[in-house]
Design an enzyme around this catalytic site. Structure first.
Site, PDB file in Angstrom:
ATOM      1  N   GLY A  14       8.745  16.707  28.003  1.00 54.32           N
ATOM      2  CA  GLY A  14       7.814  16.874  26.885  1.00 54.32           C
ATOM      3  C   GLY A  14       7.721  15.645  26.013  1.00 54.32           C
ATOM      4  O   GLY A  14       7.621  15.738  24.795  1.00 54.32           O
ATOM      5  N   ALA A  15       7.717  14.458  26.646  1.00 51.26           N
ATOM      6  CA  ALA A  15       7.770  13.200  25.899  1.00 51.26           C
ATOM      7  C   ALA A  15       6.500  12.375  26.053  1.00 51.26           C
ATOM      8  O   ALA A  15       6.514  11.166  25.835  1.00 51.26           O
ATOM      9  CB  ALA A  15       8.975  12.372  26.350  1.00 51.26           C
ATOM     10  N   ASP A  80       5.846  19.624  36.033  1.00 46.30           N
ATOM     11  CA  ASP A  80       5.575  20.973  35.535  1.00 46.30           C
ATOM     12  C   ASP A  80       6.890  21.735  35.574  1.00 46.30           C
ATOM     13  O   ASP A  80       7.413  22.043  36.656  1.00 46.30           O
ATOM     14  CB  ASP A  80       4.529  21.642  36.420  1.00 46.30           C
ATOM     15  N   VAL A  81       7.450  22.044  34.407  1.00 46.47           N
ATOM     16  CA  VAL A  81       8.776  22.664  34.363  1.00 46.47           C
ATOM     17  C   VAL A  81       8.768  24.114  34.833  1.00 46.47           C
ATOM     18  O   VAL A  81       9.828  24.733  34.946  1.00 46.47           O
ATOM     19  CB  VAL A  81       9.405  22.568  32.952  1.00 46.47           C
ATOM     20  N   TYR A 173       7.210  33.053  21.918  1.00 53.06           N
ATOM     21  CA  TYR A 173       7.851  31.768  21.606  1.00 53.06           C
ATOM     22  C   TYR A 173       9.207  32.009  20.944  1.00 53.06           C
ATOM     23  O   TYR A 173      10.206  31.365  21.287  1.00 53.06           O
ATOM     24  CB  TYR A 173       6.940  30.967  20.681  1.00 53.06           C
ATOM     25  N   LYS A 177      12.793  30.871  22.491  1.00 60.60           N
ATOM     26  CA  LYS A 177      13.673  29.921  21.812  1.00 60.60           C
ATOM     27  C   LYS A 177      15.020  30.548  21.479  1.00 60.60           C
ATOM     28  O   LYS A 177      16.060  29.868  21.495  1.00 60.60           O
ATOM     29  CB  LYS A 177      12.991  29.381  20.551  1.00 60.60           C
ATOM     30  N   ILE A 206       7.956  20.605  11.258  1.00 62.49           N
ATOM     31  CA  ILE A 206       7.960  19.190  11.570  1.00 62.49           C
ATOM     32  C   ILE A 206       6.517  18.738  11.779  1.00 62.49           C
ATOM     33  O   ILE A 206       5.729  19.446  12.422  1.00 62.49           O
ATOM     34  CB  ILE A 206       8.788  18.896  12.839  1.00 62.49           C
TER      35      ILE A 206
END
Length: 278
Positions: A14-15, A80-81, A173, A177, A206
């Site tokens: 995801g970078a 693709d994870v 989500y 998490k 963030i």
């Protein structure tokens, strides 16, 4: 700067986007001389949910820029994870270029099907959200651990404040998490004997594309202006501001370094005081 990170190799999922936490992690690790493998959905697989993933070309440009700026080695790979085949392809590419991975940052994430309460949430979008955010961490970690054994290594998983305090109409989500936090603890206990430390970070608000998406969505839902919604959110943060990706990146660099050598199995809040726990 952490001198012990020099010439280590880090892989970050995801970078691909310069505006995201993944890139900020990469930049902070690079500033300590860490070699980088940037990964993101790129041109493969499905869409990136409510916030688009970084493109392969964009990610390659960022990798090249970091290499030039910090005099390190970099590479970028689309992955693709949610796909074991895609992850195997990534591992093959990594193995042909480096002997080991010292630091794994499982940062890839996406949100689908929001806003929805549990009883109206489309099942396909619920499953897709959990697959990316939770199962992706499991798949990538399992695939890369053979490249991490043999010497001390570090895994850092991006969880969320939402994994501890339920957000509004974003249940999949939050559940994913929360699962990442428990998976972090399980891995920390199981891998400690192999010299692998595992921690999670739990960011609050963030300033990323996801935050930019959240504010107008919640404002419309609650009948507020975007400015009113953002101000209401800031009032829940004792430091009275939203955090920056760089602040998260600096925390990850600390957790990757020997400065945190006795820390494992923790889910560390970075929320400006928005979440405080015993």
């Amino acid at each position: 700067m952490y001198e012990d990170l020099k010439d280590k190799t880090a892989l970050i999922t995801g970078a691909g986007k310069k505006s995201g936490i993944g890139y900020a992690i990469a930049e902070n690790l690079a500033s300590s001389g860490c070699h980088l493998i940037l990964t993101d959905l790129g041109s493969e697989g499905r869409d990136g949910g409510v916030v688009a993933a970084g493109s392969a070309a964009e990610m390659a440009r960022h990798a090249a820029a970091l290499q030039s700026r910090f005099d390190i080695r970099t590479m970028s790979i689309s992955v693709d994870v949610t796909s074991n085949a895609s992850i195997e392809k990534m591992v093959s590419a990594v193995s042909s270029d480096v002997e080991r991975i010292d630091i794994l940052c499982n940062n890839a994430g996406a949100v689908f099907g929001v806003p929805n309460a549990v009883h109206t949430y489309p099942e396909a979008e619920w499953m897709k959200t959990i697959d990316v955010n939770l199962h992706g961490v499991f798949r990538v970690t399992r695939a890369l651990l053979p490249l991490m054994f043999g010497q001390p290594a570090v895994i850092i998983n991006t969880a969320s404040r939402g994994g501890k305090v339920p957000p509004l109409f974003n249940g999949a989500y939050a559940v994913a998490k929360a699962g990442v936090i428990m998976l972090t603890k399980v891995m920390a206990k199981e891998l400690a004997g192999a010299g692998v430390r595992v921690n999670a970070i739990c960011p609050g608000q963030i300033q990323t594309d996801l935050e930019d998406w959240r504010a107008p969505l919640e404002a419309e839902f609650l009948g507020q202006s975007i400015e009113e919604r953002n101000e209401a959110m800031r009032r829940t943060i004792p430091m009275n501001r939203v955090g920056t990706p760089d602040e998260v990146g600096r925390l990850v660099a600390f957790l990757a370094s020997e400065a945190s050598s006795y820390i494992t199995g923790q889910a560390i809040n970075i929320t400006g005081g928005q979440l405080m726990e015993l």
